[in-house]
Structures are given as structure tokens and as C-alpha cells.
Design a protein around this motif. Structure first.
Motif, PDB file in Angstrom:
ATOM      1  N   LYS A 135      40.471  43.199  31.352  1.00 36.24           N
ATOM      2  CA  LYS A 135      40.980  41.987  32.003  1.00 36.24           C
ATOM      3  C   LYS A 135      41.118  42.175  33.516  1.00 36.24           C
ATOM      4  CE  LYS A 135      43.170  39.394  28.397  1.00 36.24           C
ATOM      5  NZ  LYS A 135      42.117  38.427  28.264  1.00 36.24           N
ATOM      6  N   LEU A 136      41.338  43.404  33.950  1.00 30.99           N
ATOM      7  CA  LEU A 136      41.475  43.665  35.382  1.00 30.99           C
ATOM      8  C   LEU A 136      40.191  43.352  36.155  1.00 30.99           C
ATOM      9  CD1 LEU A 136      43.406  47.062  35.378  1.00 30.99           C
ATOM     10  CD2 LEU A 136      44.303  44.804  35.912  1.00 30.99           C
ATOM     11  N   PHE A 137      39.062  43.341  35.440  1.00 26.93           N
ATOM     12  CA  PHE A 137      37.786  43.142  36.113  1.00 26.93           C
ATOM     13  C   PHE A 137      37.201  41.747  35.884  1.00 26.93           C
ATOM     14  CE2 PHE A 137      38.402  47.665  35.465  1.00 26.93           C
ATOM     15  CZ  PHE A 137      38.279  48.112  36.775  1.00 26.93           C
ATOM     16  N   GLU A 142      34.509  34.137  42.262  1.00 27.19           N
ATOM     17  CA  GLU A 142      34.434  35.336  43.112  1.00 27.19           C
ATOM     18  C   GLU A 142      35.799  35.951  43.450  1.00 27.19           C
ATOM     19  OE1 GLU A 142      31.515  36.798  43.814  1.00 27.19           O
ATOM     20  OE2 GLU A 142      30.543  35.186  42.683  1.00 27.19           O
ATOM     21  N   LYS A 143      36.839  35.595  42.693  1.00 30.22           N
ATOM     22  CA  LYS A 143      38.172  36.162  42.918  1.00 30.22           C
ATOM     23  C   LYS A 143      38.710  36.708  41.598  1.00 30.22           C
ATOM     24  CE  LYS A 143      39.338  33.324  46.800  1.00 30.22           C
ATOM     25  NZ  LYS A 143      40.302  32.565  47.518  1.00 30.22           N
ATOM     26  N   PRO A 144      39.556  37.754  41.671  1.00 26.70           N
ATOM     27  CA  PRO A 144      40.133  38.299  40.433  1.00 26.70           C
ATOM     28  C   PRO A 144      40.884  37.212  39.664  1.00 26.70           C
ATOM     29  CG  PRO A 144      40.710  39.675  42.304  1.00 26.70           C
ATOM     30  CD  PRO A 144      40.044  38.448  42.861  1.00 26.70           C
ATOM     31  N   LYS A 145      40.689  37.223  38.359  1.00 28.02           N
ATOM     32  CA  LYS A 145      41.354  36.243  37.511  1.00 28.02           C
ATOM     33  C   LYS A 145      42.829  36.601  37.310  1.00 28.02           C
ATOM     34  CE  LYS A 145      40.183  33.695  33.325  1.00 28.02           C
ATOM     35  NZ  LYS A 145      39.265  33.649  32.195  1.00 28.02           N
TER      36      LYS A 145
END
Length: 149
Positions: A135-137, A142-145
Motif C-alpha cells: 500500500k505504501l507504493f 502521480e502522488k502517493p495514495k
């Protein structure tokens, strides 16, 4: 994330065993289940072979009576050990003639086993694998979820 007492306890014991070099897949006292059960080998009397998934008579009696050992049923304990040994690279059940890793106490081998065990322990408690960092990736536009806390 809320976890059960049995999961929290098992994770702490496995973590400590891994980092203190007291995790040994070939020893009933220092294997995954041995550590979860406070470094005892009494669980080995639940089946006839280390790594087997079949309960013997004693194991069936404990299972049918609803007994739990540090929160886990006899069948769950056998499955935990089976998963650990299999993920470490052993051909099961354990036997001196069966295939095994060159260095069973190598940290990489033990980590593979623990990763598989933690996944199973989390499934038993119906929670997401606490070791899953995928989930970290994940990203959106184009932005972290998700943000790290």
C-alpha cells in the motif's frame, strides 16, 4: 490496526526469536510454534511428524475438546509450523533424508518462513497482513495514495 492478544503475543515472540537468533526450524522448542508456545516442545505430541498437518490421537482429543494453546487450536499450530517449514525450504514432514536448506538458520531463510507465518496468523484473525507494505507504493495522479504516519 487492532490485533488480538494471541496475534500480538505471537508476533512479539517471533520477532524476539528472530532478532536474538533463537529461531531454529529444526528444533521443536525454537521453531515457529515452539516460540509461540513459550519455548516448549509439548506441541510436538499433537502429531506424529514435525511438519505434518494430521493430528494424531492426542491432537484429535485436544482439538475435539476445544483446547487452545496460547490462543491457537492444535490444527492451527500444525498449520503454522507446516507453513513455516515449507517457506523455509524444507520438504515435509521433516526427515533427515528429505530436502532442506543448506543453512536453515540463515536470516534470509528464516525471514521467508516468518513472512509466510505472519500472513497466516493475520488471516486467522481476519486482518490485513501486518508485513504487507504494498500500500505504501500505491499512487493516484502521480502522488502517493497513502501517507506515512
Amino acid at each position: 490496526m487492532k490485533t488480538s492478544h494471541r496475534l500480538e503475543s505471537a508476533l512479539k515472540k517471533l520477532y524476539n526469536a528472530f532478532h536474538s537468533n533463537t529461531l531454529n526450524p529444526e528444533c521443536c522448542i525454537q521453531c515457529a510454534v515452539g516460540n509461540i508456545l513459550d519455548n516448549t516442545d509439548s506441541w510436538k505430541y499433537l502429531s506424529d511428524s514435525h511438519g505434518a498437518l494430521e493430528l494424531n490421537y492426542i491432537g484429535k482429543v485436544h482439538q475435539s475438546l476445544g483446547r487452545k494453546f496460547n490462543g491457537y487450536t492444535p490444527l492451527e499450530l500444525l498449520k503454522i509450523e507446516h507453513i513455516f517449514l515449507n517457506a523455509c525450504g524444507f520438504k515435509l514432514p521433516l526427515h533427515h533424508k528429505n530436502k532442506k536448506p543448506k543453512n536453515p538458520t540463515d536470516k534470509a531463510v528464516l525471514f521467508d518462513g516468518l513472512f509466510a507465518v505472519v500472513d497466516y496468523l493475520c488471516k486467522l484473525d481476519s486482518i490485513t497482513n501486518v508485513m504487507d507494505y504494498t500500500k505504501l507504493f500505491e499512487f493516484e495522479n502521480e502522488k502517493p495514495k497513502y501517507e506515512l504516519n
